[in-house]
Structure formats: structure tokens, C-alpha cells
Design a protein around this motif. Structure first.
Motif, PDB file in Angstrom:
ATOM      1  N   LEU A 129     -16.512   3.995   1.023  1.00  0.00           N
ATOM      2  CA  LEU A 129     -15.129   4.699   1.422  1.00  0.00           C
ATOM      3  C   LEU A 129     -14.866   5.218   0.213  1.00  0.00           C
ATOM      4  O   LEU A 129     -15.094   5.111  -0.976  1.00  0.00           O
ATOM      5  CB  LEU A 129     -14.054   3.543   1.579  1.00  0.00           C
ATOM      6  CG  LEU A 129     -14.142   2.730   2.806  1.00  0.00           C
ATOM      7  CD1 LEU A 129     -13.017   1.731   2.616  1.00  0.00           C
ATOM      8  CD2 LEU A 129     -14.020   3.627   4.234  1.00  0.00           C
ATOM      9  N   SER A 130     -13.707   6.531   0.566  1.00  0.00           N
ATOM     10  CA  SER A 130     -13.230   7.321  -0.549  1.00  0.00           C
ATOM     11  C   SER A 130     -12.476   6.826  -1.359  1.00  0.00           C
ATOM     12  O   SER A 130     -11.538   6.015  -1.017  1.00  0.00           O
ATOM     13  CB  SER A 130     -12.670   8.553   0.108  1.00  0.00           C
ATOM     14  OG  SER A 130     -12.289   9.404  -1.007  1.00  0.00           O
ATOM     15  N   ILE A 131     -12.485   6.792  -2.766  1.00  0.00           N
ATOM     16  CA  ILE A 131     -11.398   6.200  -3.710  1.00  0.00           C
ATOM     17  C   ILE A 131     -10.380   7.127  -3.787  1.00  0.00           C
ATOM     18  O   ILE A 131      -9.444   7.079  -4.794  1.00  0.00           O
ATOM     19  CB  ILE A 131     -11.941   5.811  -5.156  1.00  0.00           C
ATOM     20  CG1 ILE A 131     -12.969   7.181  -5.578  1.00  0.00           C
ATOM     21  CG2 ILE A 131     -12.878   4.847  -5.046  1.00  0.00           C
ATOM     22  CD1 ILE A 131     -13.463   6.786  -6.829  1.00  0.00           C
ATOM     23  N   ASP A 132     -10.313   8.159  -2.874  1.00  0.00           N
ATOM     24  CA  ASP A 132      -9.010   9.302  -3.168  1.00  0.00           C
ATOM     25  C   ASP A 132      -8.002   8.864  -2.162  1.00  0.00           C
ATOM     26  O   ASP A 132      -6.893   9.226  -2.384  1.00  0.00           O
ATOM     27  CB  ASP A 132      -9.571  10.672  -2.552  1.00  0.00           C
ATOM     28  CG  ASP A 132     -10.569  10.913  -3.783  1.00  0.00           C
ATOM     29  OD1 ASP A 132     -10.658  10.771  -4.877  1.00  0.00           O
ATOM     30  OD2 ASP A 132     -11.371  11.956  -3.476  1.00  0.00           O
ATOM     31  N   ASN A 133      -8.330   7.857  -1.327  1.00  0.00           N
ATOM     32  CA  ASN A 133      -7.282   7.332  -0.274  1.00  0.00           C
ATOM     33  C   ASN A 133      -7.219   5.901  -0.299  1.00  0.00           C
ATOM     34  O   ASN A 133      -8.088   5.105   0.351  1.00  0.00           O
ATOM     35  CB  ASN A 133      -7.747   7.937   0.919  1.00  0.00           C
ATOM     36  CG  ASN A 133      -6.813   7.822   2.176  1.00  0.00           C
ATOM     37  OD1 ASN A 133      -5.934   6.774   2.169  1.00  0.00           O
ATOM     38  ND2 ASN A 133      -6.893   8.503   3.193  1.00  0.00           N
ATOM     39  N   LYS A 134      -6.281   5.285  -0.732  1.00  0.00           N
ATOM     40  CA  LYS A 134      -5.924   3.772  -0.919  1.00  0.00           C
ATOM     41  C   LYS A 134      -5.734   3.231   0.670  1.00  0.00           C
ATOM     42  O   LYS A 134      -6.208   2.240   0.732  1.00  0.00           O
ATOM     43  CB  LYS A 134      -4.936   3.342  -1.834  1.00  0.00           C
ATOM     44  CG  LYS A 134      -4.935   3.780  -3.195  1.00  0.00           C
ATOM     45  CD  LYS A 134      -3.622   3.410  -4.138  1.00  0.00           C
ATOM     46  CE  LYS A 134      -4.161   3.746  -5.691  1.00  0.00           C
ATOM     47  NZ  LYS A 134      -3.136   3.547  -6.517  1.00  0.00           N
ATOM     48  N   GLU A 135      -5.184   4.086   1.458  1.00  0.00           N
ATOM     49  CA  GLU A 135      -4.808   3.534   2.862  1.00  0.00           C
ATOM     50  C   GLU A 135      -6.031   3.104   3.489  1.00  0.00           C
ATOM     51  O   GLU A 135      -6.120   2.072   4.424  1.00  0.00           O
ATOM     52  CB  GLU A 135      -3.740   4.716   3.500  1.00  0.00           C
ATOM     53  CG  GLU A 135      -3.469   4.131   4.750  1.00  0.00           C
ATOM     54  CD  GLU A 135      -2.231   2.824   4.640  1.00  0.00           C
ATOM     55  OE1 GLU A 135      -2.254   2.238   5.300  1.00  0.00           O
ATOM     56  OE2 GLU A 135      -1.487   2.857   3.425  1.00  0.00           O
ATOM     57  N   ILE A 136      -7.153   4.110   3.441  1.00  0.00           N
ATOM     58  CA  ILE A 136      -8.211   3.775   4.226  1.00  0.00           C
ATOM     59  C   ILE A 136      -9.020   2.144   3.845  1.00  0.00           C
ATOM     60  O   ILE A 136      -9.628   1.561   4.613  1.00  0.00           O
ATOM     61  CB  ILE A 136      -9.303   4.845   4.050  1.00  0.00           C
ATOM     62  CG1 ILE A 136      -9.860   5.154   2.960  1.00  0.00           C
ATOM     63  CG2 ILE A 136      -8.597   6.071   4.990  1.00  0.00           C
ATOM     64  CD1 ILE A 136     -10.797   6.058   2.906  1.00  0.00           C
ATOM     65  N   TRP A 137      -8.829   2.048   2.415  1.00  0.00           N
ATOM     66  CA  TRP A 137      -9.327   0.652   2.041  1.00  0.00           C
ATOM     67  C   TRP A 137      -8.496  -0.308   2.820  1.00  0.00           C
ATOM     68  O   TRP A 137      -9.111  -1.424   3.279  1.00  0.00           O
ATOM     69  CB  TRP A 137      -9.099   0.656   0.645  1.00  0.00           C
ATOM     70  CG  TRP A 137     -10.231   1.302  -0.094  1.00  0.00           C
ATOM     71  CD1 TRP A 137     -10.349   2.731  -0.344  1.00  0.00           C
ATOM     72  CD2 TRP A 137     -11.478   0.619  -0.815  1.00  0.00           C
ATOM     73  NE1 TRP A 137     -11.386   3.269  -0.953  1.00  0.00           N
ATOM     74  CE2 TRP A 137     -12.265   2.085  -1.451  1.00  0.00           C
ATOM     75  CE3 TRP A 137     -11.870  -0.323  -0.901  1.00  0.00           C
ATOM     76  CZ2 TRP A 137     -13.296   1.861  -2.045  1.00  0.00           C
ATOM     77  CZ3 TRP A 137     -13.080  -0.502  -1.635  1.00  0.00           C
ATOM     78  CH2 TRP A 137     -13.903   0.580  -2.176  1.00  0.00           C
ATOM     79  N   ILE A 138      -7.186  -0.273   3.025  1.00  0.00           N
ATOM     80  CA  ILE A 138      -6.291  -1.438   3.582  1.00  0.00           C
ATOM     81  C   ILE A 138      -6.639  -1.308   4.718  1.00  0.00           C
ATOM     82  O   ILE A 138      -6.635  -2.493   5.363  1.00  0.00           O
ATOM     83  CB  ILE A 138      -4.879  -1.104   3.120  1.00  0.00           C
ATOM     84  CG1 ILE A 138      -4.408  -0.836   1.596  1.00  0.00           C
ATOM     85  CG2 ILE A 138      -4.150  -1.768   4.054  1.00  0.00           C
ATOM     86  CD1 ILE A 138      -3.377  -0.405   1.419  1.00  0.00           C
ATOM     87  N   GLU A 139      -6.735  -0.343   5.462  1.00  0.00           N
ATOM     88  CA  GLU A 139      -7.355  -0.287   7.033  1.00  0.00           C
ATOM     89  C   GLU A 139      -8.571  -0.987   7.294  1.00  0.00           C
ATOM     90  O   GLU A 139      -8.592  -1.906   8.097  1.00  0.00           O
ATOM     91  CB  GLU A 139      -7.104   1.094   7.577  1.00  0.00           C
ATOM     92  CG  GLU A 139      -5.928   1.553   7.538  1.00  0.00           C
ATOM     93  CD  GLU A 139      -6.012   2.965   8.051  1.00  0.00           C
ATOM     94  OE1 GLU A 139      -7.170   3.685   8.436  1.00  0.00           O
ATOM     95  OE2 GLU A 139      -4.737   3.906   8.055  1.00  0.00           O
ATOM     96  N   GLU A 140      -9.593  -0.726   6.454  1.00  0.00           N
ATOM     97  CA  GLU A 140     -10.848  -1.183   6.485  1.00  0.00           C
ATOM     98  C   GLU A 140     -10.887  -2.896   6.434  1.00  0.00           C
ATOM     99  O   GLU A 140     -11.550  -3.471   7.042  1.00  0.00           O
ATOM    100  CB  GLU A 140     -12.166  -0.487   5.742  1.00  0.00           C
ATOM    101  CG  GLU A 140     -13.474  -0.948   6.068  1.00  0.00           C
ATOM    102  CD  GLU A 140     -13.639  -0.462   7.374  1.00  0.00           C
ATOM    103  OE1 GLU A 140     -14.808  -1.255   7.904  1.00  0.00           O
ATOM    104  OE2 GLU A 140     -13.395   0.652   7.838  1.00  0.00           O
ATOM    105  N   ILE A 141     -10.078  -3.092   5.425  1.00  0.00           N
ATOM    106  CA  ILE A 141     -10.035  -4.863   5.120  1.00  0.00           C
ATOM    107  C   ILE A 141      -9.213  -5.372   6.250  1.00  0.00           C
ATOM    108  O   ILE A 141      -9.791  -6.615   6.475  1.00  0.00           O
ATOM    109  CB  ILE A 141      -9.130  -4.752   3.671  1.00  0.00           C
ATOM    110  CG1 ILE A 141     -10.210  -4.357   2.366  1.00  0.00           C
ATOM    111  CG2 ILE A 141      -9.003  -6.339   3.485  1.00  0.00           C
ATOM    112  CD1 ILE A 141      -9.182  -4.129   1.200  1.00  0.00           C
TER     113      ILE A 141
END
Length: 371
Positions: free
Chosen positions: A318-330
Motif C-alpha cells: 500500500l502507498s504510504i501517501d494515504n493513511k485511509e487505505i491502510w485503515i480500510e485494508e486492516i
């Protein structure tokens, strides 16, 4: 000179949860000690359980401080003195430290070590701007005085050596140790008071800017606003430890965070966890990523980690430019039935016993070539 091939490893430290130290120790444990002898020089005078293991095997550990702006002349003198007095004891110098490699490899050449290996473990020279400039300059000389090039991945090799010929030496591990064990999961979750319905994230890393742990704490804080069933385990230590603790306290999320350092049973904690997260700013090929996948942990790596690190289909970037996609993936991750991944590890060349045999052959060939 004995009948053994004698090798001098230059490592930044021998701390636990340090990727280069883990690499060096994995090969040290498995190399045929009837045929090879390895000594270490480390830049951090901080003993760990590795020290006893190395000394009990009959090897030596020498300390020469890491190089900085203020001590560069002193460090150069210490390296020169050591190699002037000891170079004749070694057939090979295997340098895992980029900037100080300029001095180690120069004096190794001057005082007669014929095989001089420079090993790339990363895809960036340093975290800080000034250190990046310094290391970029020193890398030119490190490469000049080495005559053999190793890398942990193609990405790390291409970054460091460009058009030069290099050999990829895999960050291999003890696959039996890291293979999922349900009894370890039950034991550790009971010890750490983690409920069956709680999801445990894990990160194993030095607490340095490269590993991007402040970013991870930000993500975790936002995650808890959506669900309080998550906990995170941070295994490691380093200069950012107090900053990380301060951020955790500011967010008021201490009860959801477990911090460990200097532990020798990282494998058991991986077995107890449900998701491995590694938001690094740059990596070569992380040993902990291999270990996590061997433990059949779903993994989320930053897209700054080489795609070569993907062993299992459950690993995502995942890109580290976007925190929201990390949250969604988790939030998407579900507890799954874990199983042995030894076959995949062997197929990809990550079984340390087999990888060590290959490295032994390379060492042998290099020494015989120089004779």
C-alpha cells in the motif's frame, strides 16, 4: 593461516530486531564451522544474546564506533590500526555497512585481504538529508575498494551497484522455527491478555525514521475510532522510542499497545498475531517480512518495499501517501486458519540451511579464484 576460510563480518550492530544482524546470525549459525570461521566488527557496543552465542562458538566480536561528523578521523585511525594488525588473519572481509565500508575496504585492500565484499541491504543511503549526502559520497569509495558485490534483493542491488555485476544472497531464515504453531499462539495471547475476539497487529523493527512507526501509530489511532477490538504489538528499540511513547500517550491508546524489546521469541509473538504491518520508507528485502510470511501471517507492506518480498498471496503493498487505505485494508482482514508455509519458503529459496550451502560455495569459489 588455518585450513578454514576466515571471514570478517562488518555489521552496524548485533542488536535483536535488527535486519542486518538477523541476516548475519542466520548464516553464522548454519555455516560449517569446520570449514569457515567468522569474526565480527560491530559499530554499537551494546551486548545482546547474540554475543554469548558468537563467543561460545569460538568467534570474536570487536567494537569500532560508528562514524559521525565529529569522530570520522578517530574512526578511520581505529579501522586502520585494526586491519594493519589483523588483516593477515582473514581471507574475506564481508562488509554490511555502506559508509564505513570506504575505510574498511580501503585498509583491507591495503593490508592484503584479497576478497572484499560490499553487501547492499537497502534502497536508500540514509534517513536524514545530510547523512544521505555523506553516504552517497562514501558509497563511491566503498564500491571502488570492494571487488565483490552482494545484495539482499534485485532492487537493493540495482540501487547500489547500477551496472556492476552483483549476486543476490537471500535473507533466509529458520523456516521450522517460524512455521505457525498453535500452542505458541495460545500461550502468548494468554500471557499478554489478548481475548479471542481481539485482532493483534504486529510490527518488528528498529525505532528509526526508516521504519515509519509514527505513521503507524497515527493509523492505529484512527483504526481504534472505528473499532476497539484491535491491539498492536511493537517489537524493537531505537532512538525514536521516547517519541513513539509520547505519541501513544498523547492519543491515550496505551491499553491497546504492547511494546517489547530484546526478546528472543519473536516467532512466538508472530504466531500469536493476526496481521503484520510494515510501513517503511524504504527497504531492501526485510528479513521480518520473510519471517512473518513463514508464520502464515497476512502482511501489509508499504509500496516502498520491493515486490520481491511477496511470497504469499496474502501479502499486499500500500502507498504510504494515504493513511485511509491502510485503515480500510486492516479492517478487511479476518482471522484465518493458519498452516505451514514451509514448501513456499523452500521454493523461493528462503530455507537457511540450503541458502548457507550456496553461500559457502560462493565463499569457497572467491577464495580459490584469488589464490
Amino acid at each position: 593461516m588455518s585450513d578454514k576460510i576466515r571471514i570478517l563480518y562488518i555489521v552496524p550492530s548485533l542488536r535483536l530486531c535488527n535486519g542486518v544482524a538477523s541476516y548475519a546470525m542466520n548464516y553464522f549459525r548454519n555455516i560449517d564451522k569446520n570449514k569457515f570461521h567468522i569474526d565480527f566488527i560491530t559499530g554499537v557496543n551494546e551486548e545482546s544474546v547474540y554475543y554469548d552465542e558468537i563467543k561460545n562458538a569460538g568467534s570474536q566480536i570487536y567494537y569500532i564506533p560508528k562514524m559521525g561528523i565529529k569522530n570520522i578521523i578517530e574512526v578511520r585511525k581505529k579501522i586502520k590500526k585494526f586491519l594493519k594488525e589483523n588483516a593477515t588473519k582473514y581471507d574475506i572481509i564481508h562488509c554490511h555497512v555502506l559508509n564505513m565500508g570506504a575505510f574498511y575496504l580501503y585498509y583491507a585492500k591495503k593490508y592484503g585481504i584479497k576478497t572484499r565484499i560490499l553487501h547492499s541491504h537497502a534502497t536508500q543511503y540514509a534517513d536524514k538529508f545530510i547523512n544521505n549526502i555523506r553516504n552517497t559520497i562514501f558509497s563511491v569509495f566503498s564500491k571502488k575498494f570492494a571487488n565483490t558485490y552482494f545484495a539482499c534483493s534485485k532492487l537493493a542491488g540495482d540501487f547500489m551497484f547500477k551496472n556492476k555485476k552483483y549476486t543476490v544472497i537471500s535473507n533466509s531464515i529458520d523456516v521450522e522455527k517460524f512455521t505457525f504453531d498453535l500452542s505458541n499462539r495460545v500461550k502468548i495471547r494468554k500471557l499478554e491478555k489478548i481475548e479471542d475476539n481481539e485482532i493483534l497487529l504486529i510490527n518488528v523493527a528498529r525505532f528509526v525514521p526508516q521504519k515509519n512507526l509514527l505513521f503507524l501509530i497515527d493509523i492505529f489511532n484512527e483504526l481504534l475510532k472505528k473499532s476497539d477490538k484491535y491491539k498492536i504489538l511493537l517489537i524493537g528499540s531505537g532512538p525514536l522510542e521516547e517519541k513513539i511513547k509520547e505519541k501513544i500517550k498523547d492519543y491515550g491508546i496505551e491499553k491497546n499497545i504492547i511494546m517489547k524489546k530484546n526478546i528472543t521469541n519473536v516467532n512466538e509473538y508472530m504466531h500469536a498475531s493476526d496481521l503484520f504491518v510494515l510501513p517503511s520508507l524504504y527497504e531492501g528485502l526485510p528479513v521480518v517480512g520473510v519471517e512473518a510470511q513463514c508464520a502464515d501471517l497476512p502482511c501489509i507492506f508499504s509500496n516502498e518495499v520491493t515486490e520481491e518480498a511477496k511470497i504469499l498471496e496474502t501479502t499486499n503493498f500500500l502507498s504510504i501517501d494515504n493513511k485511509e487505505i491502510w485503515i480500510e485494508e486492516i479492517l478487511k482482514q479476518k482471522n484465518k486458519e493458519r498452516k505451514s508455509r514451509i514448501s513456499e519458503m523452500i521454493e523461493k529459496g528462503y530455507k537457511i540451511e540450503e541458502a548457507t550451502i550456496k553461500l559457502e560455495k560462493i565463499y569457497n569459489d572467491l577464495v580459490n579464484l584469488e589464490e
